[in-house]
Motif scaffolding. Structure first.
Motif, PDB file in Angstrom:
ATOM      1  N   GLY A 251      70.609-102.514 -85.470  1.00 20.00           N
ATOM      2  CA  GLY A 251      70.443-102.543 -86.920  1.00 20.00           C
ATOM      3  C   GLY A 251      69.364-101.620 -87.451  1.00 20.00           C
ATOM      4  N   TYR A 252      69.104-101.795 -88.731  1.00 21.93           N
ATOM      5  CA  TYR A 252      68.079-101.030 -89.442  1.00 21.93           C
ATOM      6  C   TYR A 252      66.745-101.683 -89.149  1.00 21.93           C
ATOM      7  CZ  TYR A 252      72.003 -98.889 -91.852  1.00 21.93           C
ATOM      8  OH  TYR A 252      73.151 -98.208 -92.141  1.00 21.93           O
ATOM      9  N   THR A 253      66.140-101.286 -88.037  1.00 20.23           N
ATOM     10  CA  THR A 253      64.909-101.909 -87.574  1.00 20.23           C
ATOM     11  C   THR A 253      63.810-100.870 -87.426  1.00 20.23           C
ATOM     12  OG1 THR A 253      65.496-101.606 -85.250  1.00 20.23           O
ATOM     13  CG2 THR A 253      66.175-103.671 -86.268  1.00 20.23           C
ATOM     14  N   VAL A 254      62.565-101.353 -87.439  1.00 18.80           N
ATOM     15  CA  VAL A 254      61.425-100.480 -87.185  1.00 18.80           C
ATOM     16  C   VAL A 254      61.611 -99.887 -85.789  1.00 18.80           C
ATOM     17  CG1 VAL A 254      58.930-100.428 -86.845  1.00 18.80           C
ATOM     18  CG2 VAL A 254      59.905-101.778 -88.715  1.00 18.80           C
ATOM     19  N   GLY A 255      61.496 -98.581 -85.685  1.00 19.82           N
ATOM     20  CA  GLY A 255      61.665 -97.889 -84.412  1.00 19.82           C
ATOM     21  C   GLY A 255      63.072 -97.377 -84.163  1.00 19.82           C
ATOM     22  N   ASN A 256      64.041 -97.797 -84.977  1.00 20.58           N
ATOM     23  CA  ASN A 256      65.417 -97.338 -84.795  1.00 20.58           C
ATOM     24  C   ASN A 256      65.890 -96.471 -85.956  1.00 20.58           C
ATOM     25  OD1 ASN A 256      67.825 -97.273 -83.179  1.00 20.58           O
ATOM     26  ND2 ASN A 256      68.791 -98.638 -84.658  1.00 20.58           N
ATOM     27  N   LEU A 257      64.975 -96.031 -86.805  1.00 20.18           N
ATOM     28  CA  LEU A 257      65.348 -95.233 -87.972  1.00 20.18           C
ATOM     29  C   LEU A 257      64.691 -93.863 -87.928  1.00 20.18           C
ATOM     30  CD1 LEU A 257      65.022 -97.954 -90.753  1.00 20.18           C
ATOM     31  CD2 LEU A 257      67.106 -97.158 -89.628  1.00 20.18           C
ATOM     32  N   ARG A 258      65.386 -92.880 -88.463  1.00 24.04           N
ATOM     33  CA  ARG A 258      64.856 -91.514 -88.560  1.00 24.04           C
ATOM     34  C   ARG A 258      65.580 -90.789 -89.675  1.00 24.04           C
ATOM     35  NH1 ARG A 258      67.790 -88.800 -83.254  1.00 24.04           N
ATOM     36  NH2 ARG A 258      69.905 -89.373 -83.895  1.00 24.04           N
ATOM     37  N   TRP A 259      64.955 -89.756 -90.203  1.00 28.13           N
ATOM     38  CA  TRP A 259      65.577 -88.883 -91.203  1.00 28.13           C
ATOM     39  C   TRP A 259      66.156 -87.677 -90.483  1.00 28.13           C
ATOM     40  CZ3 TRP A 259      66.353 -90.491 -95.977  1.00 28.13           C
ATOM     41  CH2 TRP A 259      65.543 -91.504 -96.490  1.00 28.13           C
ATOM     42  N   VAL A 260      67.428 -87.391 -90.763  1.00 22.20           N
ATOM     43  CA  VAL A 260      68.101 -86.273 -90.109  1.00 22.20           C
ATOM     44  C   VAL A 260      69.035 -85.574 -91.095  1.00 22.20           C
ATOM     45  CG1 VAL A 260      68.001 -87.303 -87.797  1.00 22.20           C
ATOM     46  CG2 VAL A 260      69.976 -87.749 -89.257  1.00 22.20           C
ATOM     47  N   SER A 261      69.530 -84.432 -90.667  1.00 27.13           N
ATOM     48  CA  SER A 261      70.548 -83.734 -91.451  1.00 27.13           C
ATOM     49  C   SER A 261      71.884 -84.455 -91.266  1.00 27.13           C
ATOM     50  CB  SER A 261      70.673 -82.285 -90.976  1.00 27.13           C
ATOM     51  OG  SER A 261      71.182 -82.267 -89.657  1.00 27.13           O
ATOM     52  N   PRO A 262      72.823 -84.262 -92.187  1.00 23.96           N
ATOM     53  CA  PRO A 262      74.134 -84.900 -92.029  1.00 23.96           C
ATOM     54  C   PRO A 262      74.828 -84.550 -90.707  1.00 23.96           C
ATOM     55  CG  PRO A 262      73.893 -84.080 -94.258  1.00 23.96           C
ATOM     56  CD  PRO A 262      72.712 -83.559 -93.468  1.00 23.96           C
ATOM     57  N   SER A 263      74.653 -83.331 -90.208  1.00 24.48           N
ATOM     58  CA  SER A 263      75.323 -82.952 -88.958  1.00 24.48           C
ATOM     59  C   SER A 263      74.761 -83.733 -87.770  1.00 24.48           C
ATOM     60  CB  SER A 263      75.235 -81.450 -88.716  1.00 24.48           C
ATOM     61  OG  SER A 263      73.898 -81.026 -88.647  1.00 24.48           O
ATOM     62  N   VAL A 264      73.476 -84.042 -87.780  1.00 22.39           N
ATOM     63  CA  VAL A 264      72.897 -84.855 -86.709  1.00 22.39           C
ATOM     64  C   VAL A 264      73.429 -86.278 -86.794  1.00 22.39           C
ATOM     65  CG1 VAL A 264      70.759 -85.868 -85.809  1.00 22.39           C
ATOM     66  CG2 VAL A 264      70.830 -83.446 -86.415  1.00 22.39           C
ATOM     67  N   GLN A 265      73.537 -86.802 -88.013  1.00 22.66           N
ATOM     68  CA  GLN A 265      74.042 -88.167 -88.141  1.00 22.66           C
ATOM     69  C   GLN A 265      75.490 -88.268 -87.669  1.00 22.66           C
ATOM     70  OE1 GLN A 265      74.232 -90.113 -92.004  1.00 22.66           O
ATOM     71  NE2 GLN A 265      73.749 -92.037 -91.006  1.00 22.66           N
ATOM     72  N   VAL A 266      76.314 -87.299 -88.002  1.00 21.30           N
ATOM     73  CA  VAL A 266      77.710 -87.308 -87.550  1.00 21.30           C
ATOM     74  C   VAL A 266      77.764 -87.258 -86.024  1.00 21.30           C
ATOM     75  CG1 VAL A 266      79.836 -85.936 -87.488  1.00 21.30           C
ATOM     76  CG2 VAL A 266      78.700 -86.374 -89.660  1.00 21.30           C
ATOM     77  N   ALA A 267      76.888 -86.469 -85.417  1.00 18.54           N
ATOM     78  CA  ALA A 267      76.864 -86.367 -83.952  1.00 18.54           C
ATOM     79  C   ALA A 267      76.442 -87.689 -83.303  1.00 18.54           C
ATOM     80  CB  ALA A 267      75.905 -85.260 -83.520  1.00 18.54           C
ATOM     81  N   ASN A 268      75.705 -88.494 -84.035  1.00 16.02           N
ATOM     82  CA  ASN A 268      75.151 -89.730 -83.484  1.00 16.02           C
ATOM     83  C   ASN A 268      76.018 -90.956 -83.772  1.00 16.02           C
ATOM     84  OD1 ASN A 268      73.101 -91.244 -82.142  1.00 16.02           O
ATOM     85  ND2 ASN A 268      72.322 -91.901 -84.119  1.00 16.02           N
ATOM     86  N   THR A 269      77.255 -90.782 -84.119  1.00 17.94           N
ATOM     87  CA  THR A 269      78.103 -91.931 -84.404  1.00 17.94           C
ATOM     88  C   THR A 269      78.640 -92.546 -83.125  1.00 17.94           C
ATOM     89  OG1 THR A 269      80.017 -90.489 -84.703  1.00 17.94           O
ATOM     90  CG2 THR A 269      78.810 -91.108 -86.679  1.00 17.94           C
ATOM     91  N   ARG A 270      78.857 -93.834 -83.174  1.00 20.40           N
ATOM     92  CA  ARG A 270      79.401 -94.544 -82.023  1.00 20.40           C
ATOM     93  C   ARG A 270      80.907 -94.312 -81.959  1.00 20.40           C
ATOM     94  NH1 ARG A 270      81.885 -99.554 -83.141  1.00 20.40           N
ATOM     95  NH2 ARG A 270      81.969 -99.930 -85.354  1.00 20.40           N
ATOM     96  N   TYR A 271      81.492 -94.637 -80.839  1.00 22.91           N
ATOM     97  CA  TYR A 271      82.944 -94.531 -80.669  1.00 22.91           C
ATOM     98  C   TYR A 271      83.626 -95.504 -81.615  1.00 22.91           C
ATOM     99  CZ  TYR A 271      87.514 -94.896 -78.458  1.00 22.91           C
ATOM    100  OH  TYR A 271      88.862 -94.911 -78.217  1.00 22.91           O
ATOM    101  N   SER A 272      84.579 -95.021 -82.373  1.00 25.91           N
ATOM    102  CA  SER A 272      85.228 -95.844 -83.398  1.00 25.91           C
ATOM    103  C   SER A 272      86.246 -96.824 -82.825  1.00 25.91           C
ATOM    104  CB  SER A 272      85.937 -94.949 -84.414  1.00 25.91           C
ATOM    105  OG  SER A 272      87.053 -94.318 -83.805  1.00 25.91           O
ATOM    106  N   GLY A 273      86.767 -96.525 -81.648  1.00 22.84           N
ATOM    107  CA  GLY A 273      87.796 -97.381 -81.071  1.00 22.84           C
ATOM    108  C   GLY A 273      89.190 -97.047 -81.577  1.00 22.84           C
TER     109      GLY A 273
END
Length: 155
Positions: A71-93
């Motif tokens: 979840g959205y927890t201290v230590g698990n959040l960062r600011w990134v560009s949209p391309s980094v966020q897309v790269a960091n997505t989990r497998y959708s199934g």
């Protein structure tokens, strides 16, 4: 902008009628209670590395969860560009593939490992097994310190 992100997080994590609730709240992805008061959320996320730099460059910065299964927890959040966020997505199934970036190539009768970043394919490799393709993709991600989320091998 920070308040809009906060409200959006609350919606998809807590509102069962939100279109994205099944991908967040229903999976246990929640906003940490320590960040629940908006002032605490604001103070924490604006203190994260890259916030000032990215916000000054572009309004297209995104608050990303480092581990998309947490979840959205201290230590698990960062600011990134949209391309980094897309790269960091989990497998959708979705689809017949079990792993992001690993699929059976019917034309060449082999498993393919692929990695895309910023709209370009940066890695592709043909392999004799699904496991080899999976391992090749993971190795490339780790060797090149890419922001892509690495799945666990399911066997």
């Amino acid at each position: 902008p920070v308040y809009d992100r906060y409200r959006s997080i609350l919606g998809r994590c807590n509102d069962e009628k939100h279109p994205s609730y099944s991908y967040y709240g229903a999976r246990g992805i929640l906003l940490d209670s320590a960040l629940m008061p908006f002032t605490a959320f604001r103070d924490y996320v604006t203190s994260l590395p890259n916030y000032s730099e990215l916000a000054a460059k572009s309004k297209k910065v995104t608050l990303d969860r480092i581990d998309p299964n947490v979840g959205y927890t201290v230590g698990n959040l960062r600011w990134v560009s949209p391309s980094v966020q897309v790269a960091n997505t989990r497998y959708s199934g979705k689809g017949s593939n079990r792993y992001t970036g690993v699929n059976w190539d019917k034309v060449h009768n082999c498993w393919k490992a692929r990695i895309s970043f910023e709209g370009k394919t940066i890695f592709t490799k043909s392999c004799s097994s699904e496991k080899d393709a999976f391992d090749a993709r993971v190795e490339f991600i780790k060797t090149n310190n890419l922001p892509h989320f690495v799945q666990e091998w399911l066997g």
